[in-house]
Design an enzyme around this catalytic site. Structure first.
Site, PDB file in Angstrom:
ATOM      1  N   ASP A  10       0.883  -1.154   0.000  1.00 50.67           N
ATOM      2  CA  ASP A  10       0.000   0.000   0.000  1.00 50.67           C
ATOM      3  C   ASP A  10       0.935   1.220   0.000  1.00 50.67           C
ATOM      4  O   ASP A  10       2.108   1.110   0.358  1.00 50.67           O
ATOM      5  CB  ASP A  10      -0.857  -0.038   1.277  1.00 50.67           C
ATOM      6  CG  ASP A  10      -1.694   1.209   1.447  1.00 50.67           C
ATOM      7  OD1 ASP A  10      -2.346   1.627   0.475  1.00 50.67           O
ATOM      8  OD2 ASP A  10      -1.683   1.781   2.557  1.00 50.67           O
ATOM      9  N   LEU A  11       0.442   2.383  -0.407  1.00 50.75           N
ATOM     10  CA  LEU A  11       1.320   3.562  -0.497  1.00 50.75           C
ATOM     11  C   LEU A  11       1.155   4.489   0.715  1.00 50.75           C
ATOM     12  O   LEU A  11       2.078   4.654   1.523  1.00 50.75           O
ATOM     13  CB  LEU A  11       0.998   4.317  -1.799  1.00 50.75           C
ATOM     14  CG  LEU A  11       1.746   5.624  -2.030  1.00 50.75           C
ATOM     15  CD1 LEU A  11       3.239   5.401  -2.175  1.00 50.75           C
ATOM     16  CD2 LEU A  11       1.205   6.324  -3.295  1.00 50.75           C
ATOM     17  N   ASP A  12      -0.066   5.068   0.828  1.00 52.55           N
ATOM     18  CA  ASP A  12      -0.303   6.053   1.889  1.00 52.55           C
ATOM     19  C   ASP A  12      -0.256   5.375   3.257  1.00 52.55           C
ATOM     20  O   ASP A  12      -1.041   4.477   3.541  1.00 52.55           O
ATOM     21  CB  ASP A  12      -1.684   6.706   1.699  1.00 52.55           C
ATOM     22  CG  ASP A  12      -1.772   7.508   0.402  1.00 52.55           C
ATOM     23  OD1 ASP A  12      -0.830   8.266   0.114  1.00 52.55           O
ATOM     24  OD2 ASP A  12      -2.776   7.391  -0.325  1.00 52.55           O
ATOM     25  N   THR A  18       1.257  10.370   3.994  1.00 49.51           N
ATOM     26  CA  THR A  18       0.468  11.396   3.292  1.00 49.51           C
ATOM     27  C   THR A  18      -0.816  11.725   4.060  1.00 49.51           C
ATOM     28  O   THR A  18      -1.485  12.705   3.726  1.00 49.51           O
ATOM     29  CB  THR A  18       0.068  10.896   1.884  1.00 49.51           C
ATOM     30  OG1 THR A  18      -0.218   9.521   1.982  1.00 49.51           O
ATOM     31  CG2 THR A  18       1.170  11.138   0.879  1.00 49.51           C
ATOM     32  N   LYS A  46      -8.624   6.521   6.382  1.00 43.75           N
ATOM     33  CA  LYS A  46      -7.456   5.769   5.927  1.00 43.75           C
ATOM     34  C   LYS A  46      -7.859   4.563   5.076  1.00 43.75           C
ATOM     35  O   LYS A  46      -8.675   3.753   5.498  1.00 43.75           O
ATOM     36  CB  LYS A  46      -6.605   5.323   7.118  1.00 43.75           C
ATOM     37  CG  LYS A  46      -5.888   6.506   7.742  1.00 43.75           C
ATOM     38  CD  LYS A  46      -4.884   6.097   8.780  1.00 43.75           C
ATOM     39  CE  LYS A  46      -4.195   7.358   9.312  1.00 43.75           C
ATOM     40  NZ  LYS A  46      -3.407   7.097  10.510  1.00 43.75           N
ATOM     41  N   GLY A  47      -7.290   4.479   3.900  1.00 44.79           N
ATOM     42  CA  GLY A  47      -7.552   3.359   3.007  1.00 44.79           C
ATOM     43  C   GLY A  47      -8.850   3.481   2.225  1.00 44.79           C
ATOM     44  O   GLY A  47      -9.176   2.649   1.385  1.00 44.79           O
ATOM     45  N   ARG A  50     -11.565   8.494  -2.352  1.00 43.91           N
ATOM     46  CA  ARG A  50     -11.800   9.940  -2.217  1.00 43.91           C
ATOM     47  C   ARG A  50     -13.270  10.266  -1.994  1.00 43.91           C
ATOM     48  O   ARG A  50     -13.632  11.025  -1.077  1.00 43.91           O
ATOM     49  CB  ARG A  50     -11.285  10.658  -3.471  1.00 43.91           C
ATOM     50  CG  ARG A  50     -11.193  12.157  -3.304  1.00 43.91           C
ATOM     51  CD  ARG A  50     -10.700  12.817  -4.582  1.00 43.91           C
ATOM     52  NE  ARG A  50      -9.436  12.238  -5.030  1.00 43.91           N
ATOM     53  CZ  ARG A  50      -8.920  12.393  -6.247  1.00 43.91           C
ATOM     54  NH1 ARG A  50      -9.564  13.120  -7.144  1.00 43.91           N
ATOM     55  NH2 ARG A  50      -7.765  11.838  -6.579  1.00 43.91           N
ATOM     56  N   SER A 115      -2.524   0.649  -4.340  1.00 44.35           N
ATOM     57  CA  SER A 115      -3.066   1.792  -3.591  1.00 44.35           C
ATOM     58  C   SER A 115      -4.393   2.275  -4.154  1.00 44.35           C
ATOM     59  O   SER A 115      -4.601   2.245  -5.374  1.00 44.35           O
ATOM     60  CB  SER A 115      -2.063   2.948  -3.646  1.00 44.35           C
ATOM     61  OG  SER A 115      -2.644   4.139  -3.172  1.00 44.35           O
ATOM     62  N   ALA A 116      -5.250   2.784  -3.266  1.00 40.17           N
ATOM     63  CA  ALA A 116      -6.525   3.365  -3.695  1.00 40.17           C
ATOM     64  C   ALA A 116      -6.335   4.752  -4.302  1.00 40.17           C
ATOM     65  O   ALA A 116      -7.239   5.292  -4.930  1.00 40.17           O
ATOM     66  CB  ALA A 116      -7.451   3.481  -2.492  1.00 40.17           C
ATOM     67  N   ASN A 119      -3.602   9.632  -6.953  1.00 41.27           N
ATOM     68  CA  ASN A 119      -2.410  10.487  -6.988  1.00 41.27           C
ATOM     69  C   ASN A 119      -1.114   9.686  -6.856  1.00 41.27           C
ATOM     70  O   ASN A 119      -0.042  10.277  -6.700  1.00 41.27           O
ATOM     71  CB  ASN A 119      -2.481  11.528  -5.864  1.00 41.27           C
ATOM     72  CG  ASN A 119      -3.591  12.538  -6.102  1.00 41.27           C
ATOM     73  OD1 ASN A 119      -3.615  13.208  -7.135  1.00 41.27           O
ATOM     74  ND2 ASN A 119      -4.532  12.639  -5.175  1.00 41.27           N
ATOM     75  N   LYS A 146     -10.841  -1.404  -1.486  1.00 44.39           N
ATOM     76  CA  LYS A 146     -10.533  -2.312  -0.385  1.00 44.39           C
ATOM     77  C   LYS A 146     -11.685  -2.216   0.614  1.00 44.39           C
ATOM     78  O   LYS A 146     -12.207  -1.120   0.795  1.00 44.39           O
ATOM     79  CB  LYS A 146      -9.231  -1.887   0.302  1.00 44.39           C
ATOM     80  CG  LYS A 146      -8.010  -1.896  -0.628  1.00 44.39           C
ATOM     81  CD  LYS A 146      -6.809  -1.216   0.054  1.00 44.39           C
ATOM     82  CE  LYS A 146      -5.665  -1.050  -0.939  1.00 44.39           C
ATOM     83  NZ  LYS A 146      -4.499  -0.323  -0.393  1.00 44.39           N
ATOM     84  N   GLU A 170       0.303  -3.273   4.672  1.00 43.80           N
ATOM     85  CA  GLU A 170      -0.866  -2.377   4.782  1.00 43.80           C
ATOM     86  C   GLU A 170      -0.943  -1.683   6.134  1.00 43.80           C
ATOM     87  O   GLU A 170      -0.605  -2.271   7.148  1.00 43.80           O
ATOM     88  CB  GLU A 170      -2.145  -3.214   4.640  1.00 43.80           C
ATOM     89  CG  GLU A 170      -2.835  -3.106   3.318  1.00 43.80           C
ATOM     90  CD  GLU A 170      -3.456  -1.741   3.015  1.00 43.80           C
ATOM     91  OE1 GLU A 170      -3.558  -0.886   3.911  1.00 43.80           O
ATOM     92  OE2 GLU A 170      -3.841  -1.550   1.855  1.00 43.80           O
ATOM     93  N   ASP A 171      -1.437  -0.436   6.130  1.00 41.84           N
ATOM     94  CA  ASP A 171      -1.628   0.271   7.410  1.00 41.84           C
ATOM     95  C   ASP A 171      -3.109   0.428   7.759  1.00 41.84           C
ATOM     96  O   ASP A 171      -3.422   0.987   8.806  1.00 41.84           O
ATOM     97  CB  ASP A 171      -0.988   1.667   7.358  1.00 41.84           C
ATOM     98  CG  ASP A 171      -1.764   2.619   6.479  1.00 41.84           C
ATOM     99  OD1 ASP A 171      -2.157   2.218   5.369  1.00 41.84           O
ATOM    100  OD2 ASP A 171      -1.993   3.766   6.911  1.00 41.84           O
TER     101      ASP A 171
HETATM  102  C1  BG6 Z   1      -5.740   5.944   0.212  1.00 37.80           C
HETATM  103  C2  BG6 Z   1      -5.739   6.821   1.444  1.00 37.80           C
HETATM  104  O1  BG6 Z   1      -4.474   5.399   0.004  1.00 37.80           O
HETATM  105  O2  BG6 Z   1      -6.097   6.736  -0.938  1.00 37.80           O
HETATM  106  C3  BG6 Z   1      -7.099   7.497   1.612  1.00 37.80           C
HETATM  107  O3  BG6 Z   1      -5.450   6.036   2.579  1.00 37.80           O
HETATM  108  C4  BG6 Z   1      -7.437   8.271   0.340  1.00 37.80           C
HETATM  109  O4  BG6 Z   1      -7.071   8.345   2.735  1.00 37.80           O
HETATM  110  C5  BG6 Z   1      -7.394   7.340  -0.868  1.00 37.80           C
HETATM  111  O5  BG6 Z   1      -8.736   8.833   0.454  1.00 37.80           O
HETATM  112  C6  BG6 Z   1      -7.682   8.045  -2.187  1.00 37.80           C
HETATM  113  O6  BG6 Z   1      -6.666   8.972  -2.434  1.00 37.80           O
HETATM  114  P1  BG6 Z   1      -6.693  10.062  -3.584  1.00 37.80           P
HETATM  115  O7  BG6 Z   1      -5.257  10.542  -3.601  1.00 37.80           O
HETATM  116  O8  BG6 Z   1      -7.075   9.380  -4.853  1.00 37.80           O
HETATM  117  O9  BG6 Z   1      -7.664  11.124  -3.192  1.00 37.80           O
HETATM  118 MG    MG Z   2      -2.735   3.174   3.598  1.00 37.56          MG
END
Ligand code: BG6
Ligand code: MG
Length: 220
Positions: A10-12, A18, A46-47, A50, A115-116, A119, A146, A170-171
């Site tokens: 996972d990224l964030d 972030t 988290k996770g 948007r 990652s979800a 960005n 997820k 994963e966090d």
């Molecule tokens: C997840 C984050 O990785 O990405 C969430 O944990 C976030 O908090 C989701 O809402 C979507 O991110 P983005 O960058 O597409 O708005």
């Molecule tokens: Mg995460």
């Protein structure tokens, strides 16, 4: 090495923190809508995608809006968020991550991002990490959030590795569920109280290397 052929990250919250930038951008939006959004509220995002994050934020504020307005607010929040992450530097990569990625490369274990976040490309570029990953599956490539395992299954497929030969990092609780639902082993990064379903929970990568990874490698 045992039957671990790939690590999916996972990224964030795993590679970089972030969450603080998401929080600032969401809190500013809430303030404009006339209510307070706390750090505790932010934990729920988290996770989460948007649009679902926005739904949760509006629920916290007791605000209901038409779909069109919601899309506009989500775009507004994202523009702010992007202006923050656009200034990130490789210094913000969480401790131990690069070292672990280098160990995996040397050991011939494949790596992917799952990652979800839509960005993901800009974040990896800012952190100068894009070239470390053999596959990048992000919010632009999946339709199911997820705990659906889609993002990790697509990662395994892109790497040509069976789900049972993958370990997910994963966090978020929803991410751990996604890994389990995909038939993968998983390591929780954070607190055992939240990530208890993972095969192993560690606070971060500072004391995590191939030796620790191997403990998961016996097909448990
Ligand atoms: C997840 C984050 O990785 O990405 C969430 O944990 C976030 O908090 C989701 O809402 C979507 O991110 P983005 O960058 O597409 O708005
Ligand atoms: Mg995460």
């Amino acid at each position: 090495m045992t039957n671990i052929k790939a690590c999916l990250f996972d990224l964030d919250g795993v590679i970089v923190d972030t969450a603080k930038y998401h929080f600032i951008a969401w809190r500013e939006l809430a303030a404009e809508l006339g209510f307070e959004f706390t750090e505790e509220n932010n934990e729920r995002l988290k996770g989460v995608s948007r649009m679902t994050s926005l739904e949760i934020l509006l629920e916290v504020g007791g605000v209901s809006l038409p779909e069109e307005k919601k899309i506009q607010l989500a775009d507004q929040k994202n523009e702010r968020y992007v202006s923050y992450i656009a200034k990130m530097t490789p210094d913000e990569i969480l401790p131990g991550v690069v070292d672990f990625l280098n160990q995996l490369k040397k050991a011939g274990i494949k790596t992917a991002i799952g990652s979800a976040s839509k960005n993901t490309p800009i974040i990896l570029e800012r952190l100068k990490l894009s070239h470390y990953f053999d596959a990048i599956i992000d919010g632009n490539k999946v339709s199911k959030a997820k705990p659906d395992p889609e993002v990790f299954l697509k990662g395994a497929e892109a790497l040509g590795v069976l789900p049972s030969d993958c370990v997910v990092f994963e966090d978020a609780a929803a991410g751990i569920e996604a890994a389990i639902n995909g038939g993968m082993r998983c390591v929780g990064i954070g607190q055992p109280e939240i990530l208890g379903k993972a095969n192993m929970v560690v606070p971060g990568f500072e004391n995590f290397g191939l030796n620790e990874l191997m403990k998961l490698g016996n097909g448990q």
